[in-house]
Design a protein around this motif. Structure first.
Motif, PDB file in Angstrom:
ATOM      1  N   ASP A  55       0.855  -1.182   0.000  1.00 29.95           N
ATOM      2  CA  ASP A  55       0.000   0.000   0.000  1.00 29.95           C
ATOM      3  C   ASP A  55       0.893   1.235   0.000  1.00 29.95           C
ATOM      4  OD1 ASP A  55      -2.243  -1.603   0.126  1.00 29.95           O
ATOM      5  OD2 ASP A  55      -2.377  -1.521   2.309  1.00 29.95           O
ATOM      6  N   ALA A 123      -1.915   2.827  -4.781  1.00 31.64           N
ATOM      7  CA  ALA A 123      -2.601   1.554  -4.597  1.00 31.64           C
ATOM      8  C   ALA A 123      -2.710   1.272  -3.100  1.00 31.64           C
ATOM      9  CB  ALA A 123      -1.838   0.424  -5.286  1.00 31.64           C
ATOM     10  N   SER A 126      -7.384  -2.946  -2.739  1.00 30.78           N
ATOM     11  CA  SER A 126      -7.857  -3.111  -4.119  1.00 30.78           C
ATOM     12  C   SER A 126      -8.297  -1.793  -4.742  1.00 30.78           C
ATOM     13  CB  SER A 126      -9.037  -4.104  -4.130  1.00 30.78           C
ATOM     14  OG  SER A 126     -10.103  -3.609  -3.340  1.00 30.78           O
ATOM     15  N   THR A 127      -8.084  -0.680  -4.030  1.00 26.21           N
ATOM     16  CA  THR A 127      -8.455   0.643  -4.561  1.00 26.21           C
ATOM     17  C   THR A 127      -7.244   1.267  -5.234  1.00 26.21           C
ATOM     18  OG1 THR A 127     -10.106   0.957  -2.815  1.00 26.21           O
ATOM     19  CG2 THR A 127      -9.391   2.914  -4.020  1.00 26.21           C
ATOM     20  N   ARG A 129      -5.858   4.446  -7.664  1.00 28.52           N
ATOM     21  CA  ARG A 129      -6.240   5.813  -8.014  1.00 28.52           C
ATOM     22  C   ARG A 129      -5.162   6.488  -8.853  1.00 28.52           C
ATOM     23  NH1 ARG A 129      -8.035   5.629  -2.385  1.00 28.52           N
ATOM     24  NH2 ARG A 129     -10.285   5.971  -2.275  1.00 28.52           N
ATOM     25  N   GLN A 136      -7.964  13.866  -7.871  1.00 27.10           N
ATOM     26  CA  GLN A 136      -8.221  12.491  -8.292  1.00 27.10           C
ATOM     27  C   GLN A 136      -9.010  12.494  -9.600  1.00 27.10           C
ATOM     28  OE1 GLN A 136      -9.571   9.323  -5.417  1.00 27.10           O
ATOM     29  NE2 GLN A 136     -11.417   9.424  -6.669  1.00 27.10           N
ATOM     30  N   SER A 139     -10.505   6.461 -10.096  1.00 27.63           N
ATOM     31  CA  SER A 139     -10.457   5.593  -8.915  1.00 27.63           C
ATOM     32  C   SER A 139     -11.227   4.324  -9.255  1.00 27.63           C
ATOM     33  CB  SER A 139     -11.081   6.283  -7.695  1.00 27.63           C
ATOM     34  OG  SER A 139     -11.057   5.407  -6.577  1.00 27.63           O
ATOM     35  N   VAL A 140     -10.548   3.175  -9.144  1.00 22.75           N
ATOM     36  CA  VAL A 140     -11.177   1.908  -9.504  1.00 22.75           C
ATOM     37  C   VAL A 140     -10.839   0.856  -8.458  1.00 22.75           C
ATOM     38  CG1 VAL A 140     -11.119   2.408 -11.974  1.00 22.75           C
ATOM     39  CG2 VAL A 140      -9.201   1.189 -10.915  1.00 22.75           C
ATOM     40  N   THR A 141     -11.634  -0.206  -8.480  1.00 27.09           N
ATOM     41  CA  THR A 141     -11.339  -1.384  -7.664  1.00 27.09           C
ATOM     42  C   THR A 141     -10.755  -2.456  -8.581  1.00 27.09           C
ATOM     43  OG1 THR A 141     -13.123  -0.906  -6.108  1.00 27.09           O
ATOM     44  CG2 THR A 141     -12.293  -3.167  -6.168  1.00 27.09           C
ATOM     45  N   ASN A 142      -9.542  -2.928  -8.221  1.00 26.03           N
ATOM     46  CA  ASN A 142      -8.873  -3.904  -9.068  1.00 26.03           C
ATOM     47  C   ASN A 142      -7.978  -4.791  -8.202  1.00 26.03           C
ATOM     48  OD1 ASN A 142      -6.252  -4.630 -10.850  1.00 26.03           O
ATOM     49  ND2 ASN A 142      -8.059  -4.502 -12.185  1.00 26.03           N
ATOM     50  N   THR A 143      -7.995  -6.086  -8.487  1.00 26.00           N
ATOM     51  CA  THR A 143      -7.195  -7.033  -7.712  1.00 26.00           C
ATOM     52  C   THR A 143      -6.181  -7.773  -8.576  1.00 26.00           C
ATOM     53  OG1 THR A 143      -8.886  -8.741  -8.022  1.00 26.00           O
ATOM     54  CG2 THR A 143      -9.057  -7.396  -6.038  1.00 26.00           C
ATOM     55  N   THR A 176      -5.992   8.644   1.730  1.00 28.99           N
ATOM     56  CA  THR A 176      -5.667   9.164   0.412  1.00 28.99           C
ATOM     57  C   THR A 176      -4.820  10.403   0.575  1.00 28.99           C
ATOM     58  OG1 THR A 176      -7.734   8.347  -0.537  1.00 28.99           O
ATOM     59  CG2 THR A 176      -6.599  10.117  -1.722  1.00 28.99           C
TER      60      THR A 176
END
Length: 286
Positions: A55, A123, A126-127, A129, A136, A139-143, A176
Motif C-alpha cells: 500500500d 494503490a 484493491s483501490t 487511483r 483524483q 479511482s477503480v477497484t482492481n485485484t 488518500t
C-alpha cells in the motif's frame, strides 16, 4: 513506513546515483532534471529501495512534455513487468494494470499532459487511483496486482521529455494523500494566536465584580432636630385666672370655731351740720 525522494538537483551526469536502478534505457541528469534520452523506444527506471508494504504511492513532476508515453509506477516487481501505471500519451491519462508484461486499461481521463503537471498513482488494497496535480481523476477497484514493493518511471526515450521531484511512500490503509496546494511553515502545537484589536470607541474604568454603588443625594427640603426615643415633654402653663384662699382639709362635723374681735364702739357715729337746700351730705364716720 518507507519513503523515497529525489529532486535531481545535481550536476549533469549519466550516473543517477545509488538511489536508482536503470531497468532499461540510458537515463541521465540534465540541468537539474531527469532525462530519458533520445534513443527511442520505451525505457524503465525504478527506485533501488523497496517500499515497506504494497500500500503506497509514487509521483513525479513532468517538467517538460511531448506527445509521447510518460508515466509513473507503483506496486511493481523488480523488473516492472507487473504493477500499476498512470500514463499520459499526449492526449489522455490512462490507468493500467500490468500483469506479466500485459497492459490492461482500467480507467482513463481525457486531457493532455502539460509542463509542470504532477502525476501520481496510488494503490491501497484493491483501490487504485490516478491523480493529476492533486486532483483524483480515476479511482477503480482492481485485484490484478495484489502485491509489489517497487516504484519508478516508465517513459519513451524522447529528447523533449524531462522529469523532476520524484517521491514515493507507504500509505496507511484507507488514507488518500493529495499533492499539497501550498507549503507553509510548521506551527507549534501549543501557542497563542494574536489578532489585531479594533480601536475602542469608548474608554471606561474597570468596575470590580463586588462593589458599593454610589449615588448623588438631592439637597434636604427641611432640617429637624433629632429627638430622643425616651424623654419627657415640656409644655408652657397659662397664667392663673384667680387665686383662692386655702381651706383646712379637716373640720369638726356639724359646727366650726369662729374667732371674732370686736373693737370699741364709736360714740357719735354721726354729726349733722346745717341743712342744705339741695340735700344731705354725710361726712365720714368718726
Amino acid at each position: 513506513m518507507a519513503s523515497f525522494s529525489d529532486d535531481f538537483n545535481r550536476p549533469n551526469s549519466s550516473d543517477l546515483g545509488t538511489g536508482w536502478v536503470e531497468v532499461s534505457g540510458d537515463w541521465s541528469i540534465v540541468s537539474g532534471q531527469l532525462s530519458p534520452g533520445a534513443s527511442g523506444g520505451t525505457i524503465i527506471l525504478r527506485a533501488a529501495g523497496a517500499m515497506a508494504s504494497s500500500d503506497h504511492y509514487a509521483q513525479v513532476t513532468i517538467a517538460a512534455t511531448a506527445a509521447a508515453s510518460q508515466g509513473v509506477w507503483c506496486r511493481g516487481n523488480n523488473s516492472i513487468s507487473s504493477g500499476y501505471l498512470w500514463r499520459n500519451d499526449g492526449s489522455n491519462w490512462t490507468l493500467f494494470a500490468v500483469v506479466g508484461g500485459s497492459f490492461l486499461s482500467i480507467g482513463s481521463y481525457a486531457a493532455p499532459a502539460a509542463p509542470g503537471d504532477v502525476a501520481r498513482v496510488q494503490a491501497v488494497g484493491s483501490t487504485i487511483r490516478g491523480f493529476v496535480n492533486g486532483i483524483q481523476r480515476v479511482s477503480v477497484t482492481n485485484t490484478d496486482v495484489p502485491t509489489g514493493l517497487s516504484v519508478g518511471i516508465r517513459s519513451e526515450s524522447v529528447g523533449a521529455l524531462r522529469y523532476d521531484d520524484f517521491t514515493a511512500g507507504d500509505v496507511t490503509a484507507g488514507a488518500t494523500l493529495a499533492v499539497p496546494a501550498a507549503v507553509e511553515a510548521a506551527q507549534p502545537l501549543a501557542g497563542g494566536k494574536t489578532a489585531p484589536l479594533p480601536v475602542a470607541e469608548l474608554a471606561a474604568t474597570a468596575q470590580p465584580l463586588a462593589a458599593v454603588v454610589s449615588r448623588t443625594l438631592a439637597p434636604a427640603a427641611a432640617s429637624a432636630d433629632s429627638r430622643p426615643l425616651a424623654g419627657a415633654k415640656t409644655a408652657a402653663l397659662h397664667p392663673a385666672l384667680e387665686t383662692p384662699a386655702a381651706r383646712p382639709l379637716a373640720a369638726a362635723a356639724g359646727h366650726a370655731d369662729i374667732d371674732i374681735t370686736v373693737g370699741a364702739p364709736h360714740r357719735a357715729p354721726y354729726s349733722a351740720g346745717a341743712p342744705h337746700t339741695h340735700g344731705w351730705k354725710v361726712g365720714a364716720p368718726q
